[in-house]
Design an enzyme around this catalytic site. Structure first.
Site, PDB file in Angstrom:
ATOM      1  N   THR A 183      28.805 -24.223 -29.555  1.00  0.00           N
ATOM      2  CA  THR A 183      28.875 -24.622 -27.993  1.00  0.00           C
ATOM      3  C   THR A 183      30.118 -25.428 -27.925  1.00  0.00           C
ATOM      4  OG1 THR A 183      26.481 -24.825 -28.425  1.00  0.00           O
ATOM      5  CG2 THR A 183      27.255 -26.124 -26.447  1.00  0.00           C
ATOM      6  N   ARG A 200      21.265 -14.915 -31.763  1.00  0.00           N
ATOM      7  CA  ARG A 200      22.228 -14.709 -32.974  1.00  0.00           C
ATOM      8  C   ARG A 200      21.841 -15.537 -34.077  1.00  0.00           C
ATOM      9  NH1 ARG A 200      27.960 -17.716 -30.943  1.00  0.00           N
ATOM     10  NH2 ARG A 200      27.471 -16.478 -29.121  1.00  0.00           N
ATOM     11  N   GLU A 231      17.222 -26.917 -28.431  1.00  0.00           N
ATOM     12  CA  GLU A 231      18.165 -26.609 -27.704  1.00  0.00           C
ATOM     13  C   GLU A 231      18.192 -25.147 -27.118  1.00  0.00           C
ATOM     14  OE1 GLU A 231      21.902 -26.757 -29.964  1.00  0.00           O
ATOM     15  OE2 GLU A 231      21.427 -28.913 -30.884  1.00  0.00           O
ATOM     16  N   HIS A 238      18.622 -24.145 -31.800  1.00  0.00           N
ATOM     17  CA  HIS A 238      19.196 -23.697 -30.640  1.00  0.00           C
ATOM     18  C   HIS A 238      18.697 -22.182 -30.461  1.00  0.00           C
ATOM     19  CE1 HIS A 238      23.019 -22.954 -28.028  1.00  0.00           C
ATOM     20  NE2 HIS A 238      21.902 -22.723 -27.586  1.00  0.00           N
ATOM     21  N   ASN A 240      19.909 -29.731 -38.011  1.00  0.00           N
ATOM     22  CA  ASN A 240      20.300 -28.467 -37.278  1.00  0.00           C
ATOM     23  C   ASN A 240      20.124 -27.197 -38.370  1.00  0.00           C
ATOM     24  OD1 ASN A 240      21.314 -25.985 -36.062  1.00  0.00           O
ATOM     25  ND2 ASN A 240      21.961 -27.448 -34.248  1.00  0.00           N
ATOM     26  N   ARG A 288      19.452 -19.248 -28.739  1.00  0.00           N
ATOM     27  CA  ARG A 288      20.637 -18.710 -27.883  1.00  0.00           C
ATOM     28  C   ARG A 288      20.133 -17.484 -27.179  1.00  0.00           C
ATOM     29  NH1 ARG A 288      25.927 -20.898 -29.194  1.00  0.00           N
ATOM     30  NH2 ARG A 288      26.668 -19.514 -27.514  1.00  0.00           N
ATOM     31  N   HIS A 346      22.015 -22.379 -38.834  1.00  0.00           N
ATOM     32  CA  HIS A 346      22.759 -21.558 -39.585  1.00  0.00           C
ATOM     33  C   HIS A 346      22.209 -21.056 -40.970  1.00  0.00           C
ATOM     34  CE1 HIS A 346      25.782 -21.586 -36.686  1.00  0.00           C
ATOM     35  NE2 HIS A 346      25.854 -22.847 -36.641  1.00  0.00           N
ATOM     36  N   HIS A 376      27.751 -32.768 -33.011  1.00  0.00           N
ATOM     37  CA  HIS A 376      28.627 -31.324 -32.988  1.00  0.00           C
ATOM     38  C   HIS A 376      30.046 -31.651 -33.710  1.00  0.00           C
ATOM     39  CE1 HIS A 376      30.445 -27.595 -32.176  1.00  0.00           C
ATOM     40  NE2 HIS A 376      29.332 -27.308 -31.729  1.00  0.00           N
ATOM     41  N   GLU A 429      23.169 -36.386 -25.061  1.00  0.00           N
ATOM     42  CA  GLU A 429      23.814 -36.083 -26.287  1.00  0.00           C
ATOM     43  C   GLU A 429      25.147 -36.086 -26.174  1.00  0.00           C
ATOM     44  OE1 GLU A 429      21.914 -33.773 -29.272  1.00  0.00           O
ATOM     45  OE2 GLU A 429      23.683 -33.214 -30.051  1.00  0.00           O
TER      46      GLU A 429
HETATM   47  N1  PXP Z   1      23.966 -30.925 -31.011  1.00  0.00           N
HETATM   48  C1  PXP Z   1      24.193 -29.761 -30.218  1.00  0.00           C
HETATM   49  C2  PXP Z   1      23.422 -29.965 -28.677  1.00  0.00           C
HETATM   50  C3  PXP Z   1      24.629 -28.631 -30.433  1.00  0.00           C
HETATM   51  O1  PXP Z   1      24.758 -27.553 -29.640  1.00  0.00           O
HETATM   52  C4  PXP Z   1      24.845 -28.518 -31.823  1.00  0.00           C
HETATM   53  C5  PXP Z   1      25.455 -27.283 -32.366  1.00  0.00           C
HETATM   54  O2  PXP Z   1      24.333 -26.098 -32.353  1.00  0.00           O
HETATM   55  C6  PXP Z   1      24.924 -29.624 -32.718  1.00  0.00           C
HETATM   56  C7  PXP Z   1      24.388 -30.764 -32.394  1.00  0.00           C
HETATM   57  C8  PXP Z   1      25.203 -29.409 -34.091  1.00  0.00           C
HETATM   58  O3  PXP Z   1      26.665 -29.109 -34.266  1.00  0.00           O
HETATM   59  P1  PXP Z   1      26.881 -28.872 -35.744  1.00  0.00           P
HETATM   60  O4  PXP Z   1      26.299 -27.387 -36.166  1.00  0.00           O
HETATM   61  O5  PXP Z   1      28.380 -28.501 -35.541  1.00  0.00           O
HETATM   62  O6  PXP Z   1      26.682 -29.904 -36.668  1.00  0.00           O
END
Ligand code: PXP
Length: 263
Positions: free
Chosen positions: A106, A54, A75, A48, A12, A50, A15, A199, A156
């Site tokens: 989330t 952001r 996402e 994602h 992901n 959003r 960030h 997550h 998921e």
């Molecule tokens: N899976 C989903 C559905 C998420 O919303 C997120 C966070 O955006 C993640 C995985 C990844 O989570 P993390 O950034 O905490 O590893």
């Protein structure tokens, strides 16, 4: 010896965009991060979009779709606006997540039981467009059964509560959350769903959850982007991949332990 499917790693890149947006410029570029992650062994890229934009922006999604060679997991919240963008982008997969503007991340799973009337047409339209739908839910039997009834091919499992308990050193709560994940993965698989998880995962929790044979994919972001500041993103992806591979090889032992209640 029983063999199990390999575990995919979805990286992901949200960030990277958070950091870029801190100066409202173009760098660091989440698409460049995606290309580096794929080069280092990521099986797919997750981002994602959003509602408040952001981190990931609309043009990031379009560029990710155009420039990466691996599946894009888009996402989004279940809104008409997002559905329109997803259908135009045509990613490999859409993961439907709950979204509240004031949350830092989330925070919980999607309430597919409470929202099945809203979600059913969304899932149908994405299925019809050939986009694989994944529902981001807690490992709760009622939610998992409803996901299967709604004909979503994938769930998921939200691992945030388990990961928080592990990091906080709350062993009893961590164990309860862990057993919920293990049971949820088995229930989902037996209902015909493909199981993903994500997550809050780090190297240690990813290694542990890689031992759950029903899980086919982990989506990991925040921890890896943080680690990448110190060792580089390629190195972080390779270290995560190695942790997951170690966890996968322990699968049979883990299975025996958890089925006998000793995990
Ligand atoms: N899976 C989903 C559905 C998420 O919303 C997120 C966070 O955006 C993640 C995985 C990844 O989570 P993390 O950034 O905490 O590893």
């Amino acid at each position: 010896m029983v063999t199990h499917p390999p575990l995919r790693l979805g990286v992901n890149v949200d960030h990277v965009a958070t950091l870029r947006n801190a100066r409202a410029g173009e760098r660091p570029d989440p698409v460049r991060a995606a290309l580096v992650a794929i080069d280092a062994g990521a099986d797919g890229i997750t981002a994602h979009l959003r509602e408040d934009r952001r981190h990931i922006r609309d043009d990031d999604m379009a560029r990710l779709k155009a420039e990466i060679s691996r599946p894009l997991n888009f996402e989004m919240a279940a809104t008409e606006d997002m559905l329109r963008i997803a259908l135009a982008t045509k990613p490999h997969a859409v993961c439907l997540v709950p979204e509240r503007r004031e949350e830092l991340t989330t925070e919980g799973g999607l309430d597919v039981v409470g929202q099945h009337n809203l979600l059913a047409p969304f899932i149908a339209r994405l299925n019809d467009a050939g986009v694989r739908v994944s529902l981001f839910i807690a490992a709760d039997p009622a939610q998992i059964e409803m996901a299967a009834r709604l004909r979503a091919p994938v769930i998921e499992i939200h691992t945030g509560a388990w990961c928080d308990a592990v990091v906080d050193g709350q062993a009893a709560r961590a164990e309860t959350e862990w057993q919920r994940i293990v049971a949820g993965a088995a229930l989902g698989r037996s209902a015909g769903l493909e199981i993903h998880a994500g997550h809050g995962l780090d190297y240690a929790t990813a290694e542990q959850i890689a031992g759950v044979p029903e899980i086919a994919e982990l989506n990991i972001g925040y921890y890896m982007i943080g680690e990448a500041l110190f060792v580089g993103l390629g190195e972080t992806v390779r270290t995560m991949r190695a942790a997951m591979d170690r966890g996968r090889t322990k699968i049979d032992r883990h299975n025996l332990q958890s089925r006998s209640g000793r995990a």
